[in-house]
Design a protein around this motif. Structure first.
Motif, short mmCIF file in Angstrom:
data_model
loop_
_atom_site.label_atom_id
_atom_site.label_comp_id
_atom_site.label_asym_id
_atom_site.label_seq_id
_atom_site.Cartn_x
_atom_site.Cartn_y
_atom_site.Cartn_z
N PRO A 236 34.85 71.68 -26.44
CA PRO A 236 34.67 70.40 -25.61
C PRO A 236 35.33 69.79 -24.64
CG PRO A 236 33.84 70.84 -28.07
CD PRO A 236 34.89 71.57 -27.80
N LYS A 237 34.23 69.02 -23.59
CA LYS A 237 35.51 68.31 -22.35
C LYS A 237 37.03 69.55 -21.94
CE LYS A 237 35.36 64.62 -22.18
NZ LYS A 237 32.86 64.12 -20.98
N ASN A 238 37.04 70.59 -21.91
CA ASN A 238 38.00 71.96 -21.72
C ASN A 238 37.43 72.84 -21.14
OD1 ASN A 238 40.85 70.15 -23.12
ND2 ASN A 238 39.59 69.95 -24.28
N TYR A 239 37.85 72.51 -20.12
CA TYR A 239 36.95 73.44 -18.87
C TYR A 239 37.60 74.13 -18.11
CZ TYR A 239 34.42 69.80 -17.62
OH TYR A 239 34.15 68.71 -16.56
N ALA B 224 24.82 68.68 -13.60
CA ALA B 224 24.14 68.17 -13.60
C ALA B 224 24.46 66.43 -13.79
CB ALA B 224 22.28 68.07 -14.21
N ASP B 225 24.18 65.79 -12.83
CA ASP B 225 25.11 64.26 -13.92
C ASP B 225 24.45 62.81 -14.16
OD1 ASP B 225 27.15 62.26 -13.55
OD2 ASP B 225 26.46 61.55 -12.38
N VAL B 226 24.76 62.33 -14.92
CA VAL B 226 23.62 61.40 -15.90
C VAL B 226 24.19 60.12 -15.57
CG1 VAL B 226 22.38 59.95 -18.08
CG2 VAL B 226 22.99 62.75 -17.90
N ALA B 227 24.24 59.44 -14.49
CA ALA B 227 24.99 58.36 -13.80
C ALA B 227 24.64 56.93 -15.08
CB ALA B 227 23.77 57.78 -12.43
N SER B 228 25.88 56.95 -15.39
CA SER B 228 25.82 55.69 -15.97
C SER B 228 24.70 55.41 -17.15
CB SER B 228 26.28 53.82 -15.48
OG SER B 228 26.73 53.85 -14.26
N LEU B 229 24.73 56.53 -18.08
CA LEU B 229 23.90 56.58 -19.17
C LEU B 229 23.58 55.66 -19.92
CD1 LEU B 229 21.49 58.56 -20.85
CD2 LEU B 229 23.88 59.74 -22.11
N TYR B 230 24.96 54.47 -20.64
CA TYR B 230 24.77 54.38 -21.30
C TYR B 230 24.48 52.42 -20.98
CZ TYR B 230 26.84 56.82 -25.04
OH TYR B 230 26.58 57.86 -26.56
N VAL C 22 17.98 61.17 -25.31
CA VAL C 22 17.78 61.66 -24.02
C VAL C 22 18.32 63.20 -23.10
CG1 VAL C 22 18.62 60.91 -21.58
CG2 VAL C 22 17.36 59.16 -22.96
N LEU C 23 19.79 62.62 -24.19
CA LEU C 23 20.48 63.68 -23.73
C LEU C 23 20.23 65.31 -24.06
CD1 LEU C 23 23.37 64.78 -22.48
CD2 LEU C 23 24.14 64.38 -24.77
N LEU D 284 22.37 76.72 -21.96
CA LEU D 284 23.02 75.92 -21.82
C LEU D 284 24.71 76.41 -21.80
CD1 LEU D 284 20.61 73.83 -23.41
CD2 LEU D 284 21.48 73.17 -21.25
N LEU D 285 25.57 75.05 -21.18
CA LEU D 285 27.07 75.51 -21.35
C LEU D 285 28.31 74.15 -22.86
CD1 LEU D 285 27.66 77.06 -18.64
CD2 LEU D 285 27.22 78.54 -20.22
N GLU D 286 27.61 73.09 -21.91
CA GLU D 286 27.97 71.85 -22.50
C GLU D 286 27.51 70.90 -22.22
OE1 GLU D 286 32.22 69.31 -21.81
OE2 GLU D 286 32.23 71.39 -22.91
N ALA D 287 27.41 69.80 -22.77
CA ALA D 287 26.18 68.05 -22.10
C ALA D 287 27.66 67.48 -23.62
CB ALA D 287 25.08 68.23 -23.03
N ASP D 288 27.49 65.82 -22.79
CA ASP D 288 28.34 64.84 -23.10
C ASP D 288 27.55 63.26 -22.14
OD1 ASP D 288 29.65 65.25 -20.80
OD2 ASP D 288 31.76 64.79 -21.38
N THR D 289 27.72 62.49 -22.63
CA THR D 289 26.93 61.37 -21.86
C THR D 289 27.16 61.66 -19.74
OG1 THR D 289 29.22 59.84 -22.66
CG2 THR D 289 27.40 60.18 -23.28
N ASP D 290 28.16 62.47 -19.54
CA ASP D 290 28.26 61.95 -18.26
C ASP D 290 27.97 62.86 -17.36
OD1 ASP D 290 30.57 60.43 -18.67
OD2 ASP D 290 32.29 61.69 -18.85
N GLY D 291 27.07 64.21 -18.11
CA GLY D 291 25.91 65.66 -17.48
C GLY D 291 26.18 65.95 -18.16
#
Length: 788
Positions: free
Chosen positions: A576-579, A411-417, A509-510, A524-531
């Motif tokens: 994190p961010k390595n998958y 699931a993508d968070v479009a331009s969160l910040y 929000v995240l 849940l597997l991984e979450a950051d500002t991109d999704g």
């Protein structure tokens, strides 16, 4: 366009109906922003208010409104004379000489290059109403006898004209006269084709510096521009050229690039590096590797090792001609595929296209946009100010589970910040006109419109390409707004407190997204500002996956958009961010430096890809088979040396390395091969040879195996296979299965457990992990004492 400091500007426009080119010669009044008029009061009666109107040989001033420190807009007929007057006044007032406006400091003066002064004052930008395909683009590529322009020569130049026709120009002989004649014919061809843009891969890193050096030695004038005196000029650049190895002018060129009036020089290496920074998916930055990866290389693409091109030309010149023509064809494809964002940025920002194309972070694009808005509003600008010591809180990043998950959704968070900046109206405290938020608002809306137009256009059409480029450019600028806020002391309107407020809302929000997804039964597997990546239960359909994302999206603030972004059969979550992702149909997708690194040895990457396909399919015996076959190939040395060589960038000059106290494999390899000179930034391939020796591998090309020494240290690379590459799979297997899969095939155990029933595992973490730093590049670490 091109502007001179004396107030002359040349503007080229392509007429929409005929496509013909017209040139306007216009005058503008060069200007500076000053914090005080003290530096120009010595002009006496030559200084007058702007309200009295300009007059010959007079300097005018206008006080801008508001509390900003830079509040005096000072104009004159000639920019050099204006700068000289300011420097003279500062020297008188402060009692010491000043040679450059930069020495006065950003608190005192804002001075833009002449072309940006003109663009800001006129309100014009590049390429209004033009599409990327409307540009007349030409590609050129040099073939040389070596890499040092002080004694090596240009013997062939490949060109591709604006209509896509390729050709080669060649030296008719081996002497200086033949090379000089070749350069004159090249200049004539460029002027005849009359391109708006000259392109190549590593154009600024090799071709232009080499060409300029040879032309200077041979006395050839490079009349490549459309106006002004002939010859190349230099402009400041964050990344410059370093021709040759320690050649004349190398240090001076390192932070400069060549330019000419009326044409733009575009280096596709810049676009490749930006693309790789965003995706981390490219196998390297070289033309051939990138073209092959992006599907631009044809099946008949000619390959010749770079060091052998001149040698091959002596025996098979037609092969070299094909090779060179393929180079310019691929450079043209790269420029079109990856260069649209910079083209679209040029339609927005008051800056030349080539400067936007070689820019780094897009925070550098925001400042000229804000400066233009303030000046057009007649408002004073704040100067840069240092931060108050408040640290910038980092973005949220959570790893909830490691190992192999099935039925994965993103699931993508479009331009969160930027969305949070808009939702809560968070902008820089000192931006009293609200330009930053207005800019973000406008670009987000325009980006959505461009995305819609791109989707409606036919695939591959100029309309789709143009609108996709616009969307990408706007995304770059919008997403950099948050970074601009947090760059304390580095950007004019930096506000770390505002940035931290955005971060706080982002964490909230995240957390809300993750909580609501978990309540709906996903893992849940991984979450950051991109999704967010999560795994759904067996039996869920795509409709169920989309429903869950839509339900959670409805609970978020109005301007924060959560969208269904993709679904995958399996995922290996490592760090994190390595998958690694396995789509339901399609190629394996690798993310992060643990799985994709330009420094990684090819044998290890090939093993990882093969092993990951088996692992994600649940085939643990297949992982074991891939490991055993790789170990066996290493020990028997059936793998070419190219497969074990790592590509590294040399960051030290020979003098710097020899003065250092620790030995490093890349430099020892250079010295052992007889290379005592090299350029900082040069890329080489090195490997560890038997006996701990350092080996240097000549430039590799596809299928090149000639004179392969096969003298690499097989035991060292077997250890590296297990301890570096196989270790990326450790979180997907039980300790017992990992030990069995990666046991030494030459030391079999009588009691080794069977892998027939082994399966990948997924471990949900009690405490989510944050992003971890990665290990130092092993090739740039000290060698153990006693090894070379």
């Amino acid at each position: 366009m091109w502007a001179e400091p004396d107030g002359r500007a040349f503007v080229w426009r392509r007429l929409p109906q005929s496509g013909s080119l017209v040139r306007e010669d216009v005058r503008f009044r060069p200007w500076l922003l000053l914090a005080s008029l003290e530096e120009v009061r010595h002009l006496g009666t030559r200084l007058r208010p702007e309200s009295e109107g300009p007059a010959p040989h007079r300097v005018t001033w206008q006080e801008l409104e508001g509390p900003g420190a830079l509040r005096y807009l000072v104009r004159a007929e000639d920019g050099r004379a204006l700068a000289s007057a300011v420097l003279q006044g500062a020297s008188r007032r402060l009692g010491r000489p000043f040679g450059n406006l930069r020495e006065l400091g950003a608190q005192t003066v804002l001075a833009l290059p002449p072309e940006e002064q003109y663009l800001v004052a006129s309100g014009r930008t590049y390429f209004r109403e033009l599409r990327f395909d409307d540009l007349r683009r030409m590609q050129l590529d040099l073939e040389t006898t070596g890499l040092d322009p002080t004694h090596d020569r240009i013997f062939l130049v490949a060109i591709r004209d604006a209509e896509g026709r390729t050709d080669t120009l060649e030296a008719h002989g081996d002497g200086d006269a033949a090379e000089a004649d070749l350069l004159r014919r090249l200049v004539a061809r460029i002027r005849a084709i009359d391109p708006d843009v000259l392109e190549n891969h590593n154009l600024h890193g090799f071709d232009l510096p080499f060409l300029a050096h040879r032309a200077r030695l041979l006395g050839v004038t490079l009349a490549l521009g459309r106006a002004g005196p002939p010859g190349l000029r230099q402009r400041p650049a964050a990344r410059g050229a370093s021709p040759g190895r320690g050649g004349p002018g190398q240090e001076a060129m390192r932070r400069a690039r060549y330019t000419v009036p009326g044409r733009e020089f575009i280096d596709t290496m810049d676009a490749v590096k930006r693309h790789d920074f965003a995706t981390r998916e490219l196998p390297g930055h070289g033309l051939k590797a990138v073209a092959r990866h992006l599907g631009l290389a044809g099946p008949e693409r000619e390959h010749i090792p770079g060091a052998r091109v001149y040698e091959v030309f002596g025996s098979d010149p037609e092969r070299v001609r094909r090779y060179a023509r393929d180079d310019v064809t691929e450079a043209a494809g790269l420029a079109r595929m990856l260069g649209g964002a910079a083209f679209a940025l040029a339609r927005m920002a008051p800056r030349r296209y080539e400067r936007l194309a070689d820019a780094g972070p897009a925070t550098g694009v925001i400042d000229p946009l804000i400066v233009r808005a303030y000046l057009r509003a007649g408002a004073a600008l704040p100067a840069h100010e240092p931060g108050d010591g408040t640290s910038h809180s980092g973005a949220a990043l959570h790893l909830f589970a490691t190992g192999v998950a099935r039925h994965v959704v993103k699931a993508d968070v479009a331009s969160l910040y930027p969305s949070l900046m808009r939702e809560y109206r968070i902008g820089p405290r000192r931006d009293r006109l609200g330009v930053m938020l207005a800019l973000v608002d406008r670009l987000v809306e325009q980006r959505l419109a461009a995305k819609a137009r791109a989707r409606a256009a036919a695939p591959g059409s100029p309309e789709r390409h143009t609108n996709e480029a616009l969307s990408s450019a706007m995304k770059i600028v919008v997403n950099s707004a948050y970074g601009y806020l947090g760059a304390g002391g580095l950007t004019r309107f930096a506000d770390v407190h505002a940035a931290n407020e955005v971060t706080r809302h982002g964490r909230e929000v995240l957390a809300r997204i993750c909580q609501e997804l978990a309540r709906r039964g996903v893992t849940l597997l991984e979450a950051d500002t991109d999704g967010v990546y999560f795994s759904v239960p067996d039996g869920w359909s795509e409709a169920d996956e989309r429903r869950v994302v839509s339900e959670v999206a409805a609970l978020l603030p109005p301007k924060v958009r959560l969208e269904f972004d993709g679904r995958y059969a399996a995922m290996l979550s490592h760090e994190p961010k390595n998958y690694a992702l396995q789509p339901y149909d399609g190629a394996l997708i690798l993310r992060g430096v643990a799985f994709r690194s330009s420094r990684a040895e090819p044998f290890g990457e090939e093993f990882l890809r093969r092993a990951l396909r088996c692992l994600l399919a649940g085939d643990i015996p297949g992982v074991r088979e891939a490991y055993v076959e790789t170990v066996t190939a290493l020990r028997r040395r059936t793998l070419p040396t190219q497969s074990v060589a790592a590509q590294v960038r040399l960051t030290k000059t020979p003098a710097q390395y020899l003065a250092a106290r620790r030995r490093e494999l890349p430099y020892e390899a250079m010295l052992a091969s007889g290379r005592t000179q090299w350029a900082s930034g040069e890329q080489v391939r090195v490997y560890r040879a038997v006996g701990g020796r350092a080996g240097l591998l000549p430039e590799p090309e596809a299928g090149e195996t000639e004179s392969d020494p096969r003298d690499y240290d097989a035991d060292f690379y077997v250890r590296q296979l297990r301890e570096t590459f196989a270790a990326r799979l450790v979180r997907a297997l039980t300790p017992e299965d990992f030990a069995t899969v990666f046991a030494d095939p030459e030391q079999p155990s009588l009691f080794a457990p069977s892998l027939a029933n082994a399966r990948p595992i997924l471990t949900v973490l009690d405490e989510p992990e944050g992003e971890q730093p990665h290990a130092e590049n092993p090739w740039m670490s000290p060698l153990p004492l006693g090894e070379s």
